[in-house]
Design a protein around this motif. Sequence first.
Motif, PDB file in Angstrom:
ATOM      1  N   ASP A  10      30.054 -43.250  30.980  1.00  0.00           N
ATOM      2  CA  ASP A  10      31.508 -43.433  31.005  1.00  0.00           C
ATOM      3  C   ASP A  10      32.193 -42.564  29.958  1.00  0.00           C
ATOM      4  OD1 ASP A  10      31.731 -45.131  33.144  1.00  0.00           O
ATOM      5  OD2 ASP A  10      31.689 -46.959  31.953  1.00  0.00           O
ATOM      6  N   GLN A  11      31.586 -42.461  28.778  1.00  0.00           N
ATOM      7  CA  GLN A  11      32.165 -41.619  27.730  1.00  0.00           C
ATOM      8  C   GLN A  11      32.149 -40.151  28.137  1.00  0.00           C
ATOM      9  OE1 GLN A  11      30.177 -42.428  24.018  1.00  0.00           O
ATOM     10  NE2 GLN A  11      31.083 -44.460  23.809  1.00  0.00           N
ATOM     11  N   VAL A  12      31.062 -39.734  28.750  1.00  0.00           N
ATOM     12  CA  VAL A  12      30.965 -38.347  29.209  1.00  0.00           C
ATOM     13  C   VAL A  12      31.992 -38.075  30.303  1.00  0.00           C
ATOM     14  CG1 VAL A  12      29.496 -36.688  30.433  1.00  0.00           C
ATOM     15  CG2 VAL A  12      28.565 -38.039  28.549  1.00  0.00           C
ATOM     16  N   LEU A  13      32.137 -39.006  31.237  1.00  0.00           N
ATOM     17  CA  LEU A  13      33.116 -38.825  32.307  1.00  0.00           C
ATOM     18  C   LEU A  13      34.531 -38.791  31.749  1.00  0.00           C
ATOM     19  CD1 LEU A  13      31.703 -41.033  35.201  1.00  0.00           C
ATOM     20  CD2 LEU A  13      31.944 -38.548  35.177  1.00  0.00           C
ATOM     21  N   ASP A  14      34.807 -39.617  30.769  1.00  0.00           N
ATOM     22  CA  ASP A  14      36.149 -39.618  30.188  1.00  0.00           C
ATOM     23  C   ASP A  14      36.427 -38.290  29.491  1.00  0.00           C
ATOM     24  OD1 ASP A  14      38.469 -41.389  30.002  1.00  0.00           O
ATOM     25  OD2 ASP A  14      38.226 -41.180  27.847  1.00  0.00           O
ATOM     26  N   ALA A  15      35.427 -37.764  28.803  1.00  0.00           N
ATOM     27  CA  ALA A  15      35.589 -36.461  28.154  1.00  0.00           C
ATOM     28  C   ALA A  15      35.792 -35.364  29.192  1.00  0.00           C
ATOM     29  CB  ALA A  15      34.368 -36.159  27.289  1.00  0.00           C
ATOM     30  N   ALA A  16      35.050 -35.445  30.297  1.00  0.00           N
ATOM     31  CA  ALA A  16      35.205 -34.460  31.372  1.00  0.00           C
ATOM     32  C   ALA A  16      36.584 -34.562  32.006  1.00  0.00           C
ATOM     33  CB  ALA A  16      34.117 -34.661  32.423  1.00  0.00           C
ATOM     34  N   VAL A  17      37.060 -35.790  32.203  1.00  0.00           N
ATOM     35  CA  VAL A  17      38.405 -35.995  32.737  1.00  0.00           C
ATOM     36  C   VAL A  17      39.435 -35.287  31.872  1.00  0.00           C
ATOM     37  CG1 VAL A  17      40.248 -37.720  32.958  1.00  0.00           C
ATOM     38  CG2 VAL A  17      38.027 -38.145  34.001  1.00  0.00           C
ATOM     39  N   CYS A  18      39.314 -35.440  30.566  1.00  0.00           N
ATOM     40  CA  CYS A  18      40.286 -34.833  29.651  1.00  0.00           C
ATOM     41  C   CYS A  18      40.314 -33.319  29.783  1.00  0.00           C
ATOM     42  CB  CYS A  18      39.969 -35.235  28.211  1.00  0.00           C
ATOM     43  SG  CYS A  18      40.174 -36.999  27.872  1.00  0.00           S
ATOM     44  N   VAL A  19      39.146 -32.703  29.942  1.00  0.00           N
ATOM     45  CA  VAL A  19      39.085 -31.243  30.069  1.00  0.00           C
ATOM     46  C   VAL A  19      39.668 -30.801  31.405  1.00  0.00           C
ATOM     47  CG1 VAL A  19      37.583 -29.215  30.093  1.00  0.00           C
ATOM     48  CG2 VAL A  19      37.055 -31.133  28.587  1.00  0.00           C
ATOM     49  N   PHE A  20      39.240 -31.438  32.488  1.00  0.00           N
ATOM     50  CA  PHE A  20      39.766 -31.084  33.819  1.00  0.00           C
ATOM     51  C   PHE A  20      41.273 -31.332  33.889  1.00  0.00           C
ATOM     52  CE2 PHE A  20      35.297 -31.963  35.461  1.00  0.00           C
ATOM     53  CZ  PHE A  20      35.030 -30.632  35.776  1.00  0.00           C
TER      54      PHE A  20
END
Length: 200
Positions: A10-20
């Motif tokens: 979930d933390q990785v996905l949230d970080a990816a969301v922020c970049v995208f």
Amino acid sequence: MGRNREFDVDQVLDAAVCVFWRKGYEGTSYTDLTQATGVERPALYSAFGNKEKLFRQALAHYYEHYLDYFPAALELPTSREVAAHLLFRSAELHTRYPDRKGCLYVHGALAGSDDAESIRCALINARTDGEASLRDRFERAKQEGDLPVTTNCASLAAFVMAVLHGMAVQAKAGFSRDMLEAVAEQALSTWPTGNSTLSR
């Protein structure tokens, strides 16, 4: 047997969301993703597949954690409350983060190469699904007398979505939350009302 993951998905996905969200699909590189998530490229590949698969999972994460107000809006008693909730919550979200204004669904792939066509289509389909849900909710409102019997629910849903998307674009261009809320008020100022006690 593969090695156990040493990171929180979930933390990785949230970080990816922020970049995208900030850079869009094509503007985001694997270097951006590894730096933001703190996970090396091989581990990202292993956990999520390629960049497209990671983006699709990031979209689902975005919807669940940032757009939870959309399904909640559909449960409100009147069509005007539905629209108001969507517009004002969107105004807040679009301006919440100074480094990633606007909406991932709108800005994720506004323009792109042929290689990103599947992503562009996925975003269009997601927005189309949202509009269909809104149209169905307005159809119910019409049946309940909350909207006039002459209401074109498809057009009304398209109108709300157009305002939402326009607000996202304007937020990206620097509009303040106050200005976006003023836009929302203007959109609601001529909202159609039916003859039920709900609409009154």
